[in-house]
Design a protein around this motif. Structure first.
Motif, PDB file in Angstrom:
ATOM      1  N   GLU A  44      37.544  37.826  28.217  1.00 16.54           N
ATOM      2  CA  GLU A  44      36.786  37.477  29.417  1.00 16.54           C
ATOM      3  C   GLU A  44      37.300  36.184  30.039  1.00 16.54           C
ATOM      4  O   GLU A  44      37.679  35.236  29.333  1.00 16.54           O
ATOM      5  CB  GLU A  44      35.298  37.332  29.084  1.00 16.54           C
ATOM      6  N   TYR A  45      37.295  36.149  31.367  1.00 19.46           N
ATOM      7  CA  TYR A  45      37.726  34.989  32.139  1.00 19.46           C
ATOM      8  C   TYR A  45      36.782  34.817  33.328  1.00 19.46           C
ATOM      9  O   TYR A  45      35.846  35.591  33.524  1.00 19.46           O
ATOM     10  CB  TYR A  45      39.164  35.167  32.649  1.00 19.46           C
ATOM     11  N   ALA A  77      37.037  34.595  37.483  1.00 17.92           N
ATOM     12  CA  ALA A  77      37.910  34.828  38.635  1.00 17.92           C
ATOM     13  C   ALA A  77      37.359  34.048  39.824  1.00 17.92           C
ATOM     14  O   ALA A  77      36.241  34.293  40.271  1.00 17.92           O
ATOM     15  CB  ALA A  77      37.980  36.316  38.962  1.00 17.92           C
ATOM     16  N   ILE A  87      42.574  33.101  37.997  1.00 22.25           N
ATOM     17  CA  ILE A  87      41.972  33.596  36.757  1.00 22.25           C
ATOM     18  C   ILE A  87      41.909  32.400  35.806  1.00 22.25           C
ATOM     19  O   ILE A  87      42.938  31.902  35.341  1.00 22.25           O
ATOM     20  CB  ILE A  87      42.771  34.750  36.147  1.00 22.25           C
ATOM     21  N   TYR A 114      42.117  43.456  36.060  1.00 25.11           N
ATOM     22  CA  TYR A 114      40.857  42.859  35.593  1.00 25.11           C
ATOM     23  C   TYR A 114      39.671  43.654  36.118  1.00 25.11           C
ATOM     24  O   TYR A 114      39.665  44.090  37.279  1.00 25.11           O
ATOM     25  CB  TYR A 114      40.727  41.403  36.082  1.00 25.11           C
ATOM     26  N   CYS A 172      35.077  38.096  34.793  1.00 23.72           N
ATOM     27  CA  CYS A 172      35.996  39.231  34.779  1.00 23.72           C
ATOM     28  C   CYS A 172      36.507  39.477  33.361  1.00 23.72           C
ATOM     29  O   CYS A 172      36.411  38.597  32.497  1.00 23.72           O
ATOM     30  CB  CYS A 172      37.157  39.012  35.752  1.00 23.72           C
ATOM     31  N   ARG A 173      37.040  40.676  33.141  1.00 20.84           N
ATOM     32  CA  ARG A 173      37.569  41.045  31.818  1.00 20.84           C
ATOM     33  C   ARG A 173      38.979  41.590  31.998  1.00 20.84           C
ATOM     34  O   ARG A 173      39.210  42.496  32.805  1.00 20.84           O
ATOM     35  CB  ARG A 173      36.680  42.090  31.153  1.00 20.84           C
ATOM     36  N   GLU A 174      39.924  41.028  31.245  1.00 25.67           N
ATOM     37  CA  GLU A 174      41.307  41.504  31.327  1.00 25.67           C
ATOM     38  C   GLU A 174      41.411  42.868  30.646  1.00 25.67           C
ATOM     39  O   GLU A 174      41.040  43.014  29.477  1.00 25.67           O
ATOM     40  CB  GLU A 174      42.237  40.491  30.651  1.00 25.67           C
ATOM     41  N   LYS A 175      41.898  43.846  31.374  1.00 24.55           N
ATOM     42  CA  LYS A 175      41.922  45.220  30.861  1.00 24.55           C
ATOM     43  C   LYS A 175      42.836  45.364  29.646  1.00 24.55           C
ATOM     44  O   LYS A 175      42.530  46.117  28.709  1.00 24.55           O
ATOM     45  CB  LYS A 175      42.360  46.175  31.976  1.00 24.55           C
TER      46      LYS A 175
END
Length: 363
Positions: free
Chosen positions: A43-44, A46, A97, A18, A35-38
């Protein structure tokens, strides 16, 4: 990867999966960041929860308490409850997350409206009730329902979706097992918490009564000048429907609140009772019309709610100033008081007996 019960804590670095962005909020032992999951670009939020490093320390959250929160979040999936996506752990933190809930607090949203009928208000209360109904059907008590934990998924809708957040105090209520604790935010705790009596799902219903009272007036029914005064007001059932704030409020709404703010938890509305109450579910056209024509005095709401928020913030600032003076004099710093300074918007949780654990909300 390590498991305890149902909880799964990934031991990889969260930063490998992330991209961690700006801070969204903080509590006594947690920081929430965007955060952003790669792998997906989604987007989430954390939530970095500081772990307690030793039994002797009072800083941080015990790992078993984090496990309880994770276990509960892994069991629940409902449109009105924040969703857990993943869990990571490193030496100092557990990172949850979570679904990104970006619409802000419900009460902040209502304070920006120009008009609000009781009918509109009940559309929000009903969503809260539906989320709690889901929890209670699974014997889960939230134990920290308050305006700060009632968020909007996205406020850019005519009727935004409610999301209940922060399950740090939530417990599974086991049949036949007595559960007692002294915890929660003083303004919203039920009399059975104040009096150290066995606890159950009924405590959440009391909190919903307090929330509804504030929603309709901006004023807080039991909030005193100190934590002790607030708890005393709750124990003594010292509240009223002040004409200044409730002159336009329907008797249906007052009835709903009265039946929730019932000291005898056996007589208090259950979640199913609340959903079927005529203020939430009118039994006839006349009740529906009363609800539609009863208008909330938003000027009162805005003024009183702003005063309440200022009052809580002022206490934290005053406490921090007091601690600063103590430090200058070379006096020891009580860790419990330092924990209050770390809180950005809350009064300290209730704590009366040393044999109970103190656990503050962190979202």
């Amino acid at each position: 990867m390590r498991t305890t019960g149902m909880a799964v804590f990934k031991q990889q670095k969260v930063e490998d999966f992330y991209e961690i962005g700006e801070e969204l909020g903080s509590g006594q032992f947690a920081i929430v960041k965007r955060c952003r999951e790669k792998s997906t670009g989604l987007e989430y939020a954390a939530k970095f929860i500081k772990k307690r490093q030793s039994r002797a320390s009072r800083r941080g959250v015990q790992r078993e308490e984090i496990e309880r929160e994770v276990n509960i979040l892994q069991q629940i999936q409902h449109p009105n409850i924040v969703t857990l996506h993943d869990v990571y752990e490193n030496r100092t933190d557990v990172v949850l997350i979570l679904e990104l809930v970006s619409g802000g607090e419900l009460f902040d949203f209502l304070a920006q409206k120009e008009s609000l009928s009781e009918e509109e208000a009940t559309q929000f209360i009903k969503q809260i009730l539906e989320g709690v109904h889901y929890l209670h059907s699974r014997k889960i008590a939230h134990f920290d329902l308050k305006p700060e934990n009632i968020m909007l998924l996205d406020k850019n809708f005519p009727l935004p979706r409610i999301k209940l957040i922060d399950f740090g105090l939530a417990h599974k209520i086991e049949d036949g097992a007595e559960f007692k604790n002294i915890f929660g935010t003083p303004e919203f705790v039920a009399p059975e918490i104040v009096n150290y009596e066995p606890l159950g799902l009924e405590a959440d219903m009391w909190s919903i009564g307090v929330i509804t009272y504030i929603l309709l007036s901006g004023a807080s029914p039991f909030l005193g000048e100190s934590k002790q005064e607030t708890l005393g007001n709750i124990s003594a059932m010292n509240y009223e429907f002040d004409e200044e704030f409730f002159s336009r409020t329907s008797e249906l709404a007052k009835s709903f609140i009265r039946q929730l703010l019932e000291k005898d938890k056996r007589k208090r509305l259950t979640i199913q009772d609340a959903l079927n109450h005529p203020w939430i579910k009118p039994a006839n056209p006349r009740q529906a019309l009363v609800r539609r024509q009863s208008i909330i005095n938003l000027e009162n709401f805005k003024r009183q709610y702003a005063r309440r928020r200022w009052k809580l913030s002022f206490r934290i600032v005053a406490l921090c100033n007091h601690l600063t003076r103590m430090m200058k004099k070379g006096q020891p710093k009580p860790e419990d008081e330092l924990r209050d300074c770390a809180s950005d918007q809350e009064e300290d949780p209730v704590k009366k007996r040393p044999r109970t654990r103190k656990r503050s909300s962190t979202s």
